[in-house]
Design a protein around this motif. Structure first.
Motif, short mmCIF file in Angstrom:
data_model
loop_
_atom_site.label_atom_id
_atom_site.label_comp_id
_atom_site.label_asym_id
_atom_site.label_seq_id
_atom_site.Cartn_x
_atom_site.Cartn_y
_atom_site.Cartn_z
N GLY A 1 -8.22 -5.44 0.01
CA GLY A 1 -6.99 -5.33 -0.81
C GLY A 1 -6.67 -6.62 -1.53
O GLY A 1 -6.69 -6.66 -2.76
N CYS B 1 0.52 4.11 -2.67
CA CYS B 1 -0.58 3.74 -3.57
C CYS B 1 -1.32 5.00 -4.04
O CYS B 1 -1.70 5.84 -3.23
N CYS C 1 0.83 -1.21 0.00
CA CYS C 1 0.00 0.00 0.00
C CYS C 1 0.87 1.26 0.00
O CYS C 1 0.33 2.36 -0.16
#
Ligand code: SF4
Ligand code: SF4
Length: 194
Positions: A121, A39, A36
Motif C-alpha cells: 500500500g 477502497c 483502505c
C-alpha cells in the motif's frame, strides 16, 4: 524448551514483529492520508506469493482456531482459488481473484494475515544484501496522494525482512529447505508446512 513451547515463542515473536510492521505502516499511511476504508481497488484480489514457512504455520494456527464450518468454507474457497488461478496462469494471465479469507470486503483472519498483507500500500524501499536499494511507489490509490517519492514518507522494509528471515531460520532449525513460493490459497490447500 519443548517443541510446542518453542513454536509458541516463535509465533509470539512473529506476532510482535507484525505489530511493529503495522505501527510503521500506519505512520506512513497516516502521513499520506491513505485509508483502505471503502477502497474501490481492494488489493485482496491481487496475486501475491509468500515465502516463509513460519508465516504459513502461523496462518494455520489462526485457521485452526476458527469454528469447523468456517475452516471448511475457507478451505473450499482456497481450492477454488487455486484451480482458477492456475488456469489463468496457464493462459499467460495474472489472476485477479478475491482471497479465500476475504468475506464481505473484510479479512476474516486479520490477526494472522501475512506480511505482504500488512505492508502493501504505502511507498516503500528495502536494501538488498548486496547493498542495492529497491524502491516501490505503493498501491495505485496511494500514488495519487503524492507527486514526488523523494519528498514522501517511505516505509523501509529492510529491518522487517531481516527479522522475518531470522524467525524463518529459527522455524526451520537452520536446516536448508526448498524455497517457498506459494499463494495464501495454496498454503491453505497444502495444509500446514511440515
Ligand atoms: S489474508 Fe486477509 S488481508 Fe491478506 S489478502 Fe487475504 S483477506 Fe486480504
Ligand atoms: S492498500 Fe491501497 S489498493 Fe489496497 S485496499 Fe488499501 S488503499 Fe486500496
Amino acid at each position: 524448551m519443548g517443541e510446542r513451547q518453542e513454536k509458541s515463542k516463535l509465533f509470539q515473536d512473529l506476532a510482535d514483529l507484525y505489530a511493529e510492521m503495522e505501527a510503521a505502516y500506519n505512520l506512513v499511511a497516516d502521513g499520506l492520508g491513505l485509508s483502505c476504508d471503502g477502497c474501490p481497488d481492494n488489493c485482496c484480489t491481487s496475486f501475491f506469493q509468500h515465502h516463509t514457512r513460519v508465516e504459513w504455520a502461523y496462518l494455520w494456527e489462526g485457521l485452526r482456531a476458527c469454528a469447523e464450518d468456517r475452516q471448511k468454507r475457507f478451505l473450499k474457497k482456497a481450492a477454488d482459488y487455486v484451480e482458477k488461478s492456475r488456469l489463468t496462469l496457464s493462459q499467460g494471465g495474472t489472476p485477479k481473484i478475491m482471497c479465500p479469507l476475504n468475506e464481505d470486503g473484510r479479512c476474516r483472519l486479520y490477526t494472522h494475515r501475512l506480511m505482504i498483507c500488512r505492508l502493501h500500500g504505502v511507498p516503500n524501499r528495502f536494501t538488498r544484501p548486496d547493498g542495492k536499494i529497491m524502491r516501490f511507489p505503493g498501491c495505485t490509490i496511494c500514488q495519487r496522494l503524492y507527486t514526488d517519492m523523494e519528498q514522501t514518507p517511505v516505509l523501509d522494509r529492510t529491518a522487517f525482512y531481516k527479522r522475518l528471515a531470522s524467525l524463518e531460520m529459527a522455524y526451520t532449525g537452520g536446516r536448508p529447505r526448498p524455497g517457498v513460493r506459494l499463494t495464501l490459497a495454496e498454503m491453505l490447500v497444502y495444509g500446514p508446512p511440515e
